[in-house]
Each structure stands twice: as C-alpha cells, then as structure tokens.
Design a protein around this motif. Structure first.
Motif, PDB file in Angstrom:
ATOM      1  N   LEU A 163       0.779  -1.144   0.124  1.00  0.00           N
ATOM      2  CA  LEU A 163       0.032  -0.008   0.036  1.00  0.00           C
ATOM      3  C   LEU A 163       0.810   1.248   0.037  1.00  0.00           C
ATOM      4  CD1 LEU A 163      -3.131  -0.397  -0.002  1.00  0.00           C
ATOM      5  CD2 LEU A 163      -2.004  -2.252   1.091  1.00  0.00           C
ATOM      6  N   ARG A 164       0.395   2.343  -0.470  1.00  0.00           N
ATOM      7  CA  ARG A 164       0.934   3.454  -0.843  1.00  0.00           C
ATOM      8  C   ARG A 164       0.400   4.626  -0.250  1.00  0.00           C
ATOM      9  NH1 ARG A 164       3.645   2.454  -7.096  1.00  0.00           N
ATOM     10  NH2 ARG A 164       4.750   0.711  -6.505  1.00  0.00           N
ATOM     11  N   PRO A 247       5.966   4.278   3.119  1.00  0.00           N
ATOM     12  CA  PRO A 247       5.985   3.693   1.722  1.00  0.00           C
ATOM     13  C   PRO A 247       6.798   4.228   0.796  1.00  0.00           C
ATOM     14  CG  PRO A 247       3.804   4.077   2.428  1.00  0.00           C
ATOM     15  CD  PRO A 247       4.593   4.564   3.646  1.00  0.00           C
ATOM     16  N   GLN A 248       6.902   5.746   0.802  1.00  0.00           N
ATOM     17  CA  GLN A 248       7.873   6.335  -0.003  1.00  0.00           C
ATOM     18  C   GLN A 248       9.305   6.016   0.297  1.00  0.00           C
ATOM     19  OE1 GLN A 248       7.518  10.594   0.073  1.00  0.00           O
ATOM     20  NE2 GLN A 248       8.548  11.148  -1.721  1.00  0.00           N
ATOM     21  N   ASP A 249       9.407   5.930   1.390  1.00  0.00           N
ATOM     22  CA  ASP A 249      10.907   5.781   1.575  1.00  0.00           C
ATOM     23  C   ASP A 249      11.474   4.547   1.577  1.00  0.00           C
ATOM     24  OD1 ASP A 249      11.526   8.172   2.839  1.00  0.00           O
ATOM     25  OD2 ASP A 249      11.103   7.450   4.891  1.00  0.00           O
ATOM     26  N   LEU A 250      10.635   3.354   1.665  1.00  0.00           N
ATOM     27  CA  LEU A 250      10.869   2.062   1.279  1.00  0.00           C
ATOM     28  C   LEU A 250      11.096   1.852  -0.355  1.00  0.00           C
ATOM     29  CD1 LEU A 250      11.341  -0.716   2.193  1.00  0.00           C
ATOM     30  CD2 LEU A 250       9.067  -1.219   1.940  1.00  0.00           C
ATOM     31  N   ARG A 251       9.973   2.770  -0.852  1.00  0.00           N
ATOM     32  CA  ARG A 251      10.014   2.458  -2.637  1.00  0.00           C
ATOM     33  C   ARG A 251      11.518   3.251  -3.024  1.00  0.00           C
ATOM     34  NH1 ARG A 251       5.555   4.592  -2.918  1.00  0.00           N
ATOM     35  NH2 ARG A 251       5.837   6.505  -3.376  1.00  0.00           N
ATOM     36  N   ASP A 255      14.526   1.243  -5.090  1.00  0.00           N
ATOM     37  CA  ASP A 255      14.811   1.868  -6.386  1.00  0.00           C
ATOM     38  C   ASP A 255      16.426   2.175  -6.199  1.00  0.00           C
ATOM     39  OD1 ASP A 255      12.143   1.584  -7.319  1.00  0.00           O
ATOM     40  OD2 ASP A 255      11.928   3.827  -7.145  1.00  0.00           O
ATOM     41  N   SER A 256      16.943   2.609  -5.185  1.00  0.00           N
ATOM     42  CA  SER A 256      18.261   3.080  -5.097  1.00  0.00           C
ATOM     43  C   SER A 256      19.218   1.815  -5.096  1.00  0.00           C
ATOM     44  CB  SER A 256      18.541   3.733  -3.615  1.00  0.00           C
ATOM     45  OG  SER A 256      17.953   4.868  -3.691  1.00  0.00           O
ATOM     46  N   LEU A 257      18.718   0.623  -4.306  1.00  0.00           N
ATOM     47  CA  LEU A 257      19.363  -0.547  -4.545  1.00  0.00           C
ATOM     48  C   LEU A 257      19.354  -1.159  -5.862  1.00  0.00           C
ATOM     49  CD1 LEU A 257      18.047  -2.591  -1.443  1.00  0.00           C
ATOM     50  CD2 LEU A 257      20.343  -1.613  -1.727  1.00  0.00           C
ATOM     51  N   TYR A 269      16.381   4.254   4.162  1.00  0.00           N
ATOM     52  CA  TYR A 269      16.464   3.128   5.170  1.00  0.00           C
ATOM     53  C   TYR A 269      16.493   3.755   6.578  1.00  0.00           C
ATOM     54  CZ  TYR A 269      16.975  -0.976   8.132  1.00  0.00           C
ATOM     55  OH  TYR A 269      16.967  -1.906   9.228  1.00  0.00           O
ATOM     56  N   ARG A 270      17.392   4.682   6.804  1.00  0.00           N
ATOM     57  CA  ARG A 270      17.725   5.684   8.131  1.00  0.00           C
ATOM     58  C   ARG A 270      16.447   6.175   8.508  1.00  0.00           C
ATOM     59  NH1 ARG A 270      21.501   8.604   6.460  1.00  0.00           N
ATOM     60  NH2 ARG A 270      23.173   7.063   6.685  1.00  0.00           N
ATOM     61  N   ARG A 271      15.704   6.873   7.447  1.00  0.00           N
ATOM     62  CA  ARG A 271      14.601   7.568   7.666  1.00  0.00           C
ATOM     63  C   ARG A 271      13.459   6.709   8.133  1.00  0.00           C
ATOM     64  NH1 ARG A 271      16.064  10.149   2.726  1.00  0.00           N
ATOM     65  NH2 ARG A 271      14.552   8.881   1.793  1.00  0.00           N
ATOM     66  N   LEU A 272      13.302   5.599   7.543  1.00  0.00           N
ATOM     67  CA  LEU A 272      12.281   4.658   7.996  1.00  0.00           C
ATOM     68  C   LEU A 272      12.665   3.946   9.270  1.00  0.00           C
ATOM     69  CD1 LEU A 272       9.972   2.940   6.587  1.00  0.00           C
ATOM     70  CD2 LEU A 272      11.705   1.636   5.814  1.00  0.00           C
TER      71      LEU A 272
END
Length: 286
Positions: A163-164, A247-251, A255-257, A269-272
């Motif tokens: 979910l987003r 959801p945005q941070d995980l996305r 994408d960065s990975l 990941y740190r923000r999350l």
C-alpha cells in the motif's frame, strides 16, 4: 468525545496499537450462508463494527476466569465501499474469522512463552474448551483462506510495498485522537507491486529479510478473488506516524538498491527506521 455503549470513550483507545492488513472480497466470493449474514450486517457503519470488536476484546481479557478465547458467535463482516473509475463505489466484504485467528495466535504463543507464563495467560482449561467448541472443518477452511494479518506496535516493511500513500484513504477519529488511517487498493495492483519489488530485490539484494516477506505476501494474496481489495489499517499507530512517508521511503530504498545507489538506499532506510524506532520505544515503555 464519542461515547460507546459502556459509557466511556472509544474502546479502541484502550487496546494496544495494532496494524491490520485485510483482504475484502466481492460478495460473490462468499457462499450462500455467508451472504445471508452479510446482508444482515452490511448497513452497519464501519466505526460501529470496529467499536464492537474492540469492546468484545476488552471483555475477554477482563473476565474473572482467564479465558481470552472468543465464543463461536455469528461471523462479523466489515464492508469497504471502494470507489470505481466513474466515481461510484462498490461494496467489498471482510470476514473477521476471530476464533480461528485467536487459535493460531495461541499456538504461536506456545512457541514463544515458557510453560509457566503461558499457563497464566492461556490456562490449559481455556485452551481445551476452545478446542472443544472449534469445528475442525471450518477451522481448516479459514486457515487456508485467512483474510487478516496483524502486527502489534509496528507495520511489517512488506506492507509498505503493498500500500502507498496515494492509495484510497479513510481516516477515523475520536475527538482529537486519530483512531486509524486506512489505505486500500485493488489486490491485482498490490500483487503486481509485491512481485515487482521481490523480483528487483532478488537480483540486487537477495540477502534482505523483506524478500521472504514479499514472497509470502504474494502467495497469500493469490488465494483470494481476483477482484478483491487490500486494506492497510494503521489503527492507533496512525497517531504516532501519520502523515507517514514510510511507503515512499521504502520505494526510494528499493529503487536506489536497484540503481546501485547505496548512499540513497542507506538514507531512505535511516529515515524509515528512525520513524519506527520511536514507536518501538513507546512499546517498551508500556
């Protein structure tokens, strides 16, 4: 403040902050007996259903005799009115399956608690009584088709792929207290999101635990009707994190990975984690 039938504020405010991932199926996905019960309940407001469920939970844990198991009452069905492309809404239905879920939860505690502690929480007499009143065929059917996943004091990362923040949104408040935020999206869309993320991580970060979570989530979603709706219900956790950018941070992290941007992935990941570490600190204080 909203008053409940016991004369106090909302019963949901007295329960541990719990998130739920629920699947709502179209009416035709249920058999005739279930459809009859749904017809009797479908006009009940969602807030009333949530309040009834919370009150029943409180009564079970406050019994003089320690027995938190529910009795096999009439099944409770939530209804979600999901908007279609032309602005009209379609009702979808969620089976509570409380007795089956309570039995599964008890079996999980059996593996997590020492026998002496377990006996205090779930006395052998209560477990035997629950087993005696459980229909084994109905239990097996529910177990193969559970409509709910639950998480206390946190939200599994895989749910933030499902979910987003821009999905269909509903908010539930009791005065100045945010009781819940609910995000929902079609199961086909959710399944596509989980499969794409799992495929990307399988190539770029196969060691991450979230990959197994996404695989299990995808397998679970395929057991439901193709036209189902998936809902993430934050419950009281919404009061700690909403508006939630998880959801945005995980996305961004995924994408960065995939792009080989380890710095961007680490920052996301740190923000999350910082956001949810604060929630876990509240859990420990309780």
């Amino acid at each position: 403040m909203k008053e409940n039938e016991s004369g106090g504020t909302s019963a949901r405010r007295r329960l541990p902050p719990t998130a739920h991932l629920r699947v709502f199926e179209p009416l035709r996905a249920y058999d005739d007996a279930a459809q009859l019960v749904i017809a009797q309940q479908r006009q009940m407001p969602r807030a009333e259903i949530e309040e009834r469920s919370a009150l029943a939970s409180l009564r079970r844990v406050m019994r003089h005799t320690s027995d938190p198991f529910p009795s096999p009452d009439t099944e409770l069905y939530r209804v979600l009115h999901y908007p279609g492309p032309e602005g009209l809404t379609t009702p979808y239905f969620h089976a509570e399956q409380l007795q089956t879920r309570a039995t599964v939860a008890a079996e999980q505690l059996d593996r997590l608690m020492r026998p002496q502690v377990l006996e205090l929480v779930l006395p052998a007499a209560a477990r035997t009584a629950n087993a005696d009143r459980t229909d084994p065929d109905a239990f097996a059917d529910d177990l193969a088709h559970l409509h709910t996943r639950t998480s206390v004091w946190g939200v599994p990362l895989a749910w933030f792929v499902a979910l987003r923040e821009d999905d269909h949104l509903e908010m539930d408040e009791d005065g100045d207290v945010l009781l819940s935020v609910r995000l929902s999206a079609p199961a086909t869309q959710v399944l596509e999101r989980t499969k794409v993320a799992a495929a990307s991580l399988a190539v770029n970060a196969p060691e991450l635990d979230i990959l197994d979570e996404l695989t299990a989530l995808s397998e679970w979603l395929t057991t439901f009707h193709d036209e189902s709706i998936v809902e993430l219900d934050y419950g009281l956790l919404a009061g700690f994190v909403w508006p939630d950018e998880s959801p945005q941070d995980l996305r961004i992290g995924v994408d960065s990975l995939c792009e080989g941007d380890m710095v961007g992935a680490a920052a996301a990941y740190r923000r999350l984690t910082n956001r949810w570490v604060r929630v876990r600190q509240h859990a420990r204080s309780n």
